[in-house]
Design a protein around this motif. Sequence first.
Motif, short mmCIF file in Angstrom:
data_model
loop_
_atom_site.label_atom_id
_atom_site.label_comp_id
_atom_site.label_asym_id
_atom_site.label_seq_id
_atom_site.Cartn_x
_atom_site.Cartn_y
_atom_site.Cartn_z
N SER A 276 0.83 -1.19 0.00
CA SER A 276 0.00 0.00 0.00
C SER A 276 0.86 1.25 0.00
CB SER A 276 -0.90 0.01 1.24
OG SER A 276 -1.53 1.27 1.40
N PHE A 277 0.41 2.27 -0.72
CA PHE A 277 1.11 3.55 -0.70
C PHE A 277 1.21 4.09 0.71
CE2 PHE A 277 0.87 8.29 -1.29
CZ PHE A 277 2.14 8.44 -1.85
N LEU A 278 0.22 3.78 1.55
CA LEU A 278 0.22 4.26 2.94
C LEU A 278 1.40 3.71 3.73
CD1 LEU A 278 -3.59 3.98 3.76
CD2 LEU A 278 -2.32 5.96 2.93
N ASP A 279 1.95 2.58 3.30
CA ASP A 279 3.09 1.96 3.98
C ASP A 279 4.37 2.08 3.15
OD1 ASP A 279 1.39 1.05 6.06
OD2 ASP A 279 0.80 -0.66 4.81
N ASP A 280 4.41 3.05 2.26
CA ASP A 280 5.52 3.12 1.31
C ASP A 280 6.06 4.55 1.17
OD1 ASP A 280 7.33 2.52 -0.63
OD2 ASP A 280 5.90 1.69 -2.06
N PRO A 281 6.73 5.05 2.21
CA PRO A 281 7.28 6.41 2.12
C PRO A 281 8.32 6.55 1.01
CG PRO A 281 8.08 5.28 4.09
CD PRO A 281 6.98 4.43 3.53
N GLU A 282 8.95 5.42 0.63
CA GLU A 282 9.91 5.49 -0.48
C GLU A 282 9.21 5.87 -1.78
OE1 GLU A 282 9.57 2.89 1.54
OE2 GLU A 282 11.50 2.54 2.54
N MET A 283 7.99 5.35 -1.99
CA MET A 283 7.22 5.73 -3.19
C MET A 283 6.85 7.20 -3.15
SD MET A 283 5.95 5.11 -6.10
CE MET A 283 6.08 3.32 -6.25
N LEU A 284 6.49 7.68 -1.97
CA LEU A 284 6.21 9.11 -1.84
C LEU A 284 7.41 9.93 -2.28
CD1 LEU A 284 4.54 11.55 -0.89
CD2 LEU A 284 5.50 11.18 1.40
N GLN A 285 8.60 9.51 -1.87
CA GLN A 285 9.80 10.26 -2.22
C GLN A 285 10.06 10.21 -3.72
OE1 GLN A 285 11.50 12.18 0.09
NE2 GLN A 285 12.26 13.02 -1.85
N VAL A 286 9.78 9.07 -4.35
CA VAL A 286 9.92 8.96 -5.80
C VAL A 286 9.00 9.98 -6.49
CG1 VAL A 286 9.45 7.50 -7.81
CG2 VAL A 286 10.67 6.56 -5.84
N LEU A 287 7.76 10.07 -6.02
CA LEU A 287 6.81 11.01 -6.61
C LEU A 287 7.27 12.45 -6.40
CD1 LEU A 287 3.44 9.33 -5.56
CD2 LEU A 287 4.51 9.29 -7.81
N LEU A 288 7.77 12.73 -5.22
CA LEU A 288 8.25 14.09 -4.95
C LEU A 288 9.47 14.43 -5.80
CD1 LEU A 288 7.86 14.16 -1.06
CD2 LEU A 288 6.42 15.32 -2.75
N ASP A 289 10.34 13.44 -6.01
CA ASP A 289 11.55 13.68 -6.81
C ASP A 289 11.20 13.85 -8.29
OD1 ASP A 289 13.08 13.48 -4.53
OD2 ASP A 289 13.68 11.40 -4.88
N ASP A 290 10.31 12.98 -8.81
CA ASP A 290 10.01 12.97 -10.25
C ASP A 290 8.92 13.97 -10.63
OD1 ASP A 290 11.90 11.03 -10.42
OD2 ASP A 290 10.53 9.39 -10.90
N ALA A 291 8.06 14.31 -9.69
CA ALA A 291 6.97 15.27 -9.91
C ALA A 291 6.19 15.01 -11.20
CB ALA A 291 7.52 16.70 -9.91
N PRO A 292 5.53 13.83 -11.30
CA PRO A 292 4.68 13.59 -12.47
C PRO A 292 3.55 14.61 -12.52
CG PRO A 292 4.19 12.01 -10.74
CD PRO A 292 5.41 12.76 -10.30
N ALA A 293 2.98 14.80 -13.69
CA ALA A 293 1.93 15.81 -13.84
C ALA A 293 0.70 15.48 -13.00
CB ALA A 293 1.54 15.94 -15.31
N VAL A 294 0.36 14.19 -12.91
CA VAL A 294 -0.85 13.77 -12.21
C VAL A 294 -0.57 12.53 -11.38
CG1 VAL A 294 -3.23 12.96 -12.48
CG2 VAL A 294 -2.31 14.65 -14.07
N VAL A 295 -1.13 12.47 -10.18
CA VAL A 295 -1.12 11.26 -9.36
C VAL A 295 -2.56 10.98 -8.95
CG1 VAL A 295 -0.42 10.23 -7.16
CG2 VAL A 295 1.22 11.56 -8.49
N SER A 296 -3.01 9.75 -9.13
CA SER A 296 -4.39 9.37 -8.82
C SER A 296 -4.41 8.30 -7.74
CB SER A 296 -5.08 8.85 -10.09
OG SER A 296 -6.43 8.53 -9.84
#
Length: 242
Positions: free
Chosen positions: A4-24
């Motif tokens: 789960s994304f809720l248990d995955d701070p590493e994924m959060l950091q990937v999103l913050l680093d890459d800054a995709p246009a949209v996250v759903s």
Amino acid sequence: IYRSFLDDPEMLQVLLDDAPAVVSFHFGLPPQDWIDALRSRGIRLLVTATNLTEARLIETSGIDAIVAQGVEAGGHRGVFEPERDALIGTFALTRTLASQTRLPVIAAGGIMDGAGIRAALQLGASGAQLGTAFILCPESAANAAYRAAMQSPRVECTALTAAISGRSARGLPNRLFSDVGHPQAPALPDYPITYDAAKALHAAASAKGCDDYAVQWAGQGAPLARALPAAELVATLARELS
């Protein structure tokens, strides 16, 4: 397999680093500080809602748009609390959310052609999300058995089951629905443990040439699927909408 994304701070950091246009997001909202961090990177955020209560929670969290997922939709139900699924249809849900929230609403579930998109827009949606409509496109990852099933009478009776993953999802019925999901079958473990087990079961069956346990997502509009290249399908949808 699934985390789960809720248990995955590493994924959060990937999103913050890459800054995709949209996250759903599906199955609910992430923590507010995560939402705020993603928005600070200029990322547009979408969250699936299946009822008005969920939509109001989404609205107060600072999300940019709501995906109104009707019960017709293929794949997993995005309901926040699985035991409280109101099973609202796409058009009733779209109209309710469009009239009672301030956010843009993206209609999802059972929409397969330009007429469906137009109907959603007339009900107040700002856009439409189509999934099942693209399964038969040559670019999709659907295998031969999945494609054959999508062109068989099975598309006329899609169903919801928790037997695939532990959370309710709609697809083409097979032995995952009838055997694993049988009322007298052993109780299912929580999501996503059931999902891991179902994938292992399918892998074992597939190795013996059996597709009885394949996961074949499909919404209730599946009989309207068209085997067109994706670009041609999009162009056709645009023509039908105009």
